[in-house]
Design an enzyme around this catalytic site. Structure first.
Site, short mmCIF file in Angstrom:
data_model
loop_
_atom_site.label_atom_id
_atom_site.label_comp_id
_atom_site.label_asym_id
_atom_site.label_seq_id
_atom_site.Cartn_x
_atom_site.Cartn_y
_atom_site.Cartn_z
N ASP A 26 38.91 -28.10 -7.56
CA ASP A 26 39.73 -27.49 -6.92
C ASP A 26 39.46 -27.80 -5.31
O ASP A 26 40.59 -28.14 -4.54
CB ASP A 26 39.61 -26.08 -7.10
N ASP A 73 41.72 -30.45 -2.69
CA ASP A 73 42.46 -30.20 -1.43
C ASP A 73 41.65 -31.22 -0.10
O ASP A 73 42.55 -31.83 0.45
CB ASP A 73 42.10 -28.71 -1.07
N TYR A 108 35.71 -20.05 -12.62
CA TYR A 108 37.04 -19.19 -12.64
C TYR A 108 37.13 -18.57 -13.82
O TYR A 108 38.38 -18.30 -14.50
CB TYR A 108 38.14 -20.32 -12.31
N ASP A 126 28.16 -32.56 -3.59
CA ASP A 126 28.09 -32.51 -1.91
C ASP A 126 28.00 -34.09 -1.46
O ASP A 126 29.08 -34.31 -0.53
CB ASP A 126 26.80 -32.00 -1.46
N LYS A 141 26.55 -30.97 -10.21
CA LYS A 141 25.29 -30.23 -9.42
C LYS A 141 24.58 -30.02 -10.37
O LYS A 141 23.67 -28.80 -10.29
CB LYS A 141 25.84 -29.16 -8.52
MG MG Z 1 43.19 -25.13 -4.59
#
Ligand code: MG
Ligand code: NAI
Length: 332
Positions: free
Chosen positions: A230, A234, A125, A206, A172
């Protein structure tokens, strides 16, 4: 002691969930000074900027903020950058705390109490996206030792507060050895120096996703980079009753900005059905971690717990926002 709060309701249901969260804060902290500021997509359309300088100044002056949600188009709009990403980067809000716990009546499973610490200012980001040639677009993933170490320093504080039995670094590094390797090694160094080395383990992102589904109660503190945090937060918030109950706190540089994890929810905006608990529980994080009033944070969380228990969960009807706001306020 006097407390000030900069309120940025933003777009969509941000405007509906923020007033109930401000109301509980005003009840907990009589005399709280509330200052409003603009941010978001509508602000961009009106002023050509998603976060005006005046908003940044107010936030810096108050030290603490409450952010609702903003809408961002899923296409490139010249000059527009998501307001929350700008706020995090421009205010040095380097860390995002995203707790997930079981709540009565709404959680699919009891006994879950985990906290995701997400790096908040860089990673994928970073905002560095460009066309390399026709049909080839590039996004740069920025990882620095400085930001990773700051995240780990916050992990040290939080691990001590919650007496974390396990600290899981999620990355990762098998595929991204430079960026994820630097992230992992910088975090490990700080945690080891703080005497927490024995509690640290690692997961590839993962398999961490799979285990968060299979056995969420096995996690305690998760420390991870921006995009992974992020997505995993969720996923994990399912266990806490979904996005309507998922709180977060952006933290860094002496400032803190409470923010529900959800977005502006255009599908329900204006219908009165938005759940304000995510915003209220974000306010509780501000009270606990920024204003350092843990007993008041517990008072608010207990009121939410009793509300859910006594009302049998959440009725996503046409008056969800008003009923929950009143129900929690009465029990505070
Ligand atoms: Mg989000
Ligand atoms: P969203 O979080 O806004 O909504 C996802 C789903 O969850 C929708 O069905 C919505 O109705 C439901 N939902 C979300 N919060 C709820 C609540 N408090 N009560 C009841 N139901 C709730 O995510 P979506 O739809 O992907 O994005 C919508 C807009 O929000 C986009 O423009 C996106 O860019 C923006 N967004 C902004 C964020 C922020 O401001 N921090 C975070 C995520 C998305």
């Amino acid at each position: 002691m006097s407390y000030s709060l900069c309120v940025m309701a933003g777009d969509g249901i941000g405007r509906e969930v923020v007033p109930p969260a401000v109301a509980v804060l005003e009840k907990l902290l009589p005399g709280l000074r509330v200052v409003e500021a603009e941010a978001g997509w509508e602000c961009f359309q009106k002023r050509g900027v998603s976060v005006p300088e005046a908003t940044l100044d107010r936030m810096r002056e108050c030290g603490a903020g409450l952010f609702g949600a903003v809408s961002s188009p899923s296409r490139k709009v010249e000059g527009y950058r998501s307001a929350i990403l700008s706020l995090r980067q421009q205010l040095g809000l380097n860390v995002n705390l995203r707790p997930v716990r079981s709540w009565p009546q709404v959680s699919p499973k009891p006994g879950i109490d985990l906290l995701i610490l997400r790096e908040n200012s860089e990673g994928l980001y970073s905002g560095r996206e460009h066309w390399e040639s026709d049909g080839v677009a590039i996004a740069e993933r920025v990882i620095s030792r400085a930001a990773s170490s700051r995240l780990a320093e916050c992990a040290v504080v939080v691990a001590q507060q919650r007496q974390a039995r396990r600290i899981t670094l999620v990355h990762k590094a098998n595929v991204l050895p430079l960026t994820c390797g630097l992230f992992r090694d910088s975090c490990r160094e700080v945690l080891q120096a703080a005497g927490l080395g024995e509690r640290v383990d690692e997961r590839l992102v993962d398999v961490a996703a799979l285990q968060l589904v299979q056995q969420p109660e096995a996690f305690d503190l998760i420390v991870t980079s921006n995009l992974f945090g992020d997505i995993l937060s969720d996923l994990a918030c399912h266990w806490g009753g979904g996005l309507g109950l998922a709180p977060s706190l952006n933290w860094g540089g002496g400032l803190a900005l409470a923010e529900p994890v959800h977005g502006s929810a255009p599908d329900i905006a204006g219908s009165g059905r938005a759940n304000p608990l995510a915003a209220m529980l974000s306010a509780a994080l501000l009270v606990r971690h920024h204003w350092k009033l843990p007993e008041l944070a517990v008072r608010l969380e207990s009121a939410v717990e009793r509300f859910l228990q006594e009302e049998g969960g959440i009725d996503y009807g046409c008056e969800t926002t008003r009923q929950i706001a009143q129900g929690v306020l009465q029990r505070l």
